[in-house]
Design an enzyme around this catalytic site. Structure first.
Site, short mmCIF file in Angstrom:
data_model
loop_
_atom_site.label_atom_id
_atom_site.label_comp_id
_atom_site.label_asym_id
_atom_site.label_seq_id
_atom_site.Cartn_x
_atom_site.Cartn_y
_atom_site.Cartn_z
N CYS A 115 -59.31 122.31 -2.54
CA CYS A 115 -59.03 121.85 -1.17
C CYS A 115 -59.70 122.71 -0.10
CB CYS A 115 -57.52 121.79 -0.92
SG CYS A 115 -56.69 120.63 -2.02
N HIS A 252 -56.88 121.48 6.92
CA HIS A 252 -56.90 120.67 5.70
C HIS A 252 -55.67 119.75 5.73
CE1 HIS A 252 -56.74 119.29 1.69
NE2 HIS A 252 -55.83 120.15 1.26
N ASN A 282 -53.99 113.55 0.86
CA ASN A 282 -54.78 114.76 0.63
C ASN A 282 -56.06 114.37 -0.11
OD1 ASN A 282 -55.86 117.18 -0.20
ND2 ASN A 282 -53.91 118.05 -0.87
N1 ACO Z 1 -40.55 110.40 -4.91
C1 ACO Z 1 -39.24 110.63 -5.00
N2 ACO Z 1 -38.72 111.77 -5.48
C2 ACO Z 1 -39.58 112.70 -5.89
C3 ACO Z 1 -40.97 112.54 -5.82
C4 ACO Z 1 -41.45 111.32 -5.31
N3 ACO Z 1 -42.76 111.05 -5.21
N4 ACO Z 1 -41.58 113.65 -6.30
C5 ACO Z 1 -40.59 114.49 -6.65
N5 ACO Z 1 -39.39 113.92 -6.41
C6 ACO Z 1 -38.06 114.47 -6.65
C7 ACO Z 1 -38.06 115.56 -7.70
O1 ACO Z 1 -38.00 114.99 -8.98
C8 ACO Z 1 -36.80 116.29 -7.36
O2 ACO Z 1 -35.70 115.58 -7.84
P1 ACO Z 1 -34.40 116.35 -8.46
O3 ACO Z 1 -33.86 117.14 -7.31
O4 ACO Z 1 -33.54 115.22 -8.89
O5 ACO Z 1 -34.96 117.19 -9.55
C9 ACO Z 1 -36.75 116.22 -5.84
O6 ACO Z 1 -37.60 115.12 -5.46
C10 ACO Z 1 -37.23 117.48 -5.16
O7 ACO Z 1 -38.46 117.85 -5.80
P2 ACO Z 1 -39.34 119.03 -5.26
O8 ACO Z 1 -40.61 119.09 -6.02
O9 ACO Z 1 -38.51 120.27 -5.19
O10 ACO Z 1 -39.60 118.46 -3.80
P3 ACO Z 1 -40.15 119.20 -2.53
O11 ACO Z 1 -39.20 119.05 -1.43
O12 ACO Z 1 -40.67 120.55 -2.85
O13 ACO Z 1 -41.38 118.28 -2.16
C11 ACO Z 1 -43.78 118.31 -2.43
C12 ACO Z 1 -42.43 118.10 -3.11
C13 ACO Z 1 -43.97 117.25 -1.39
C14 ACO Z 1 -44.88 118.22 -3.48
C15 ACO Z 1 -43.76 119.71 -1.80
O14 ACO Z 1 -43.39 120.69 -2.72
C16 ACO Z 1 -45.07 120.06 -1.23
O15 ACO Z 1 -45.49 119.51 -0.25
N6 ACO Z 1 -45.77 121.06 -1.79
C17 ACO Z 1 -47.08 121.41 -1.37
C18 ACO Z 1 -47.98 120.71 -2.25
C19 ACO Z 1 -49.25 120.28 -1.61
O16 ACO Z 1 -49.37 119.94 -0.47
N7 ACO Z 1 -50.25 120.32 -2.46
C20 ACO Z 1 -51.51 119.87 -2.07
C21 ACO Z 1 -52.52 120.67 -2.73
S1 ACO Z 1 -52.54 122.28 -2.15
C22 ACO Z 1 -53.06 122.14 -0.65
O17 ACO Z 1 -53.88 121.30 -0.41
C23 ACO Z 1 -52.50 123.04 0.33
#
Ligand code: ACO
Length: 325
Positions: A115, A252, A282
């Protein structure tokens, strides 16, 4: 003092025709529009057609940038393509782009920093131009992340999309002061201790497969804001500028929550933040030039403005580039 500056002559972008909405994803996997919008700000993403490769997206973005710059492709002597989704393991996607643009001279190569690819590629091209070896560069971020997603993994497949963006840089004489147009300062970092937090579980040298993207989302989130703000503070320290001086913050486009938190921590006013993640998700190395092209086209970014780019991604890699438009 005199210096060579890499001045932006033009920019352009391309998104594949096919739009995949959150609602359509929710009809296939256990997710919802609400969950995706609240956690990420993403509403839809674009998906390349089966016969549309990363180089095809890159060529369209490059043509748009050349048109915007008003220059002939033949005047380009350096092409850097930032991508983690190349057409082939080799040759470089950049040589397919070079050939597609009808250029047979100069040099073309790929750069892989996930990224952060676009800020790494801008910095690399800037170093070539400032060294005096090349005069006009095409810097492209292009990705087909849809090809490396596990479409059954709701934690990752809702986040990414395909697209490309490009800028044309030209070596021009400057005074060496921050009043110059062009790239004013660049700051890159990486730390391989985090290489397993966001990676693709395949490759020619290990599994002999392409593999799928895997991510510890919370871990990425935890590190993102700190790393982003660190390299922006580096840019401020190198130039003496502050958040007040910045006209446009073009980060980004990974996740609205990361962008909002970074802008807040740096005291960058929300109205200065260019946000397009809702429209394409993304797109990794393509996301900054995609957002940039929107803000230039709609008249927000004007000649003389201070524009701040930043990115963070797999590796981890991260970096910032400050440009006077
Ligand atoms: N739809 C519904 N529920 C979901 C989804 C989805 N698409 N994905 C995960 N969940 C659920 C999980 O299973 C979990 O359920 P549980 O509590 O029953 O186990 C719950 O949602 C919470 O999951 P987390 O992974 O803890 O959710 P979080 O609030 O952290 O959000 C996310 C996830 C959006 C990926 C977040 O961690 C994030 O934004 N991280 C940064 C990742 C990113 O942006 N990466 C891009 C590449 S790196 C970069 O470019 C910077």
């Amino acid at each position: 003092m005199t210096a060579i500056r890499s001045v932006v002559l033009g920019c352009g972008s391309y998104l594949p025709e096919r739009v995949l909405t959150n609602a359509e994803l929710a009809s296939r996997i256990d997710t919802s529009d609400d969950w995706i919008v609240q956690r990420t700000g993403i509403r839809e993403r674009h998906i390349a057609a089966d016969d549309e490769f990363t180089s095809h997206l890159a060529i369209k973005a490059a043509q748009a940038a050349l048109t915007d710059a008003g220059i002939d492709a033949q005047s380009i002597d350096l092409i850097v393509v930032a991508t983690s989704t190349p057409d082939n393991t080799f040759p470089a996607t950049a040589v397919a782009v070079q050939h597609g643009l009808g250029i047979n001279h100069g040099v073309a190569f790929d750069l892989q920093a996930v990224c952060s690819g676009f800020v790494f590629a801008l910095t690399t091209a800037d170093n070539f131009l400032r060294a005096g070896s090349h005069k006009r560069a095409l810097v492209i971020g292009a990705e087909t992340f849809s090809r490396i997603l596990d479409w059954n993994d709701r934690g990752t497949c809702v986040l990414f999309g395909d697209g490309a963006g490009a800028v044309v840089l030209e070596a021009q004489p400057g005074t060496g002061t921050t009043a110059d147009r062009g790239l004013l300062t660049t700051h890159l970092r990486s730390d391989g201790r985090h290489k397993s937090k966001l990676f693709v579980d395949g490759g020619p040298g290990s599994t002999k497969t392409v593999g799928h993207l895997r991510m510890e989302g919370r871990e990425v989130f935890k590190h993102a804001v700190g790393m982003i703000t660190d390299v922006i503070v580096d840019a401020f320290n190198a130039t003496g500028f502050t958040a007040e001086d910045i006209n446009w913050f073009i980060p980004h486009q990974a996740n609205k929550r990361i962008i909002d938190a970074s802008a807040h921590k740096l005291h960058i006013a929300p109205q200065k933040v260019v946000l397009t993640v809702d429209l394409h998700g993304n797109t990794s190395a393509a996301s900054i030039p995609l957002a940039l092209a929107v803000a230039v086209k709609d008249g927000r970014v004007k000649k003389g403005d201070l524009v701040l780019f930043e990115a963070m991604g797999g590796g981890f890699t991260w970096g910032s580039v400050l440009v006077r438009w």
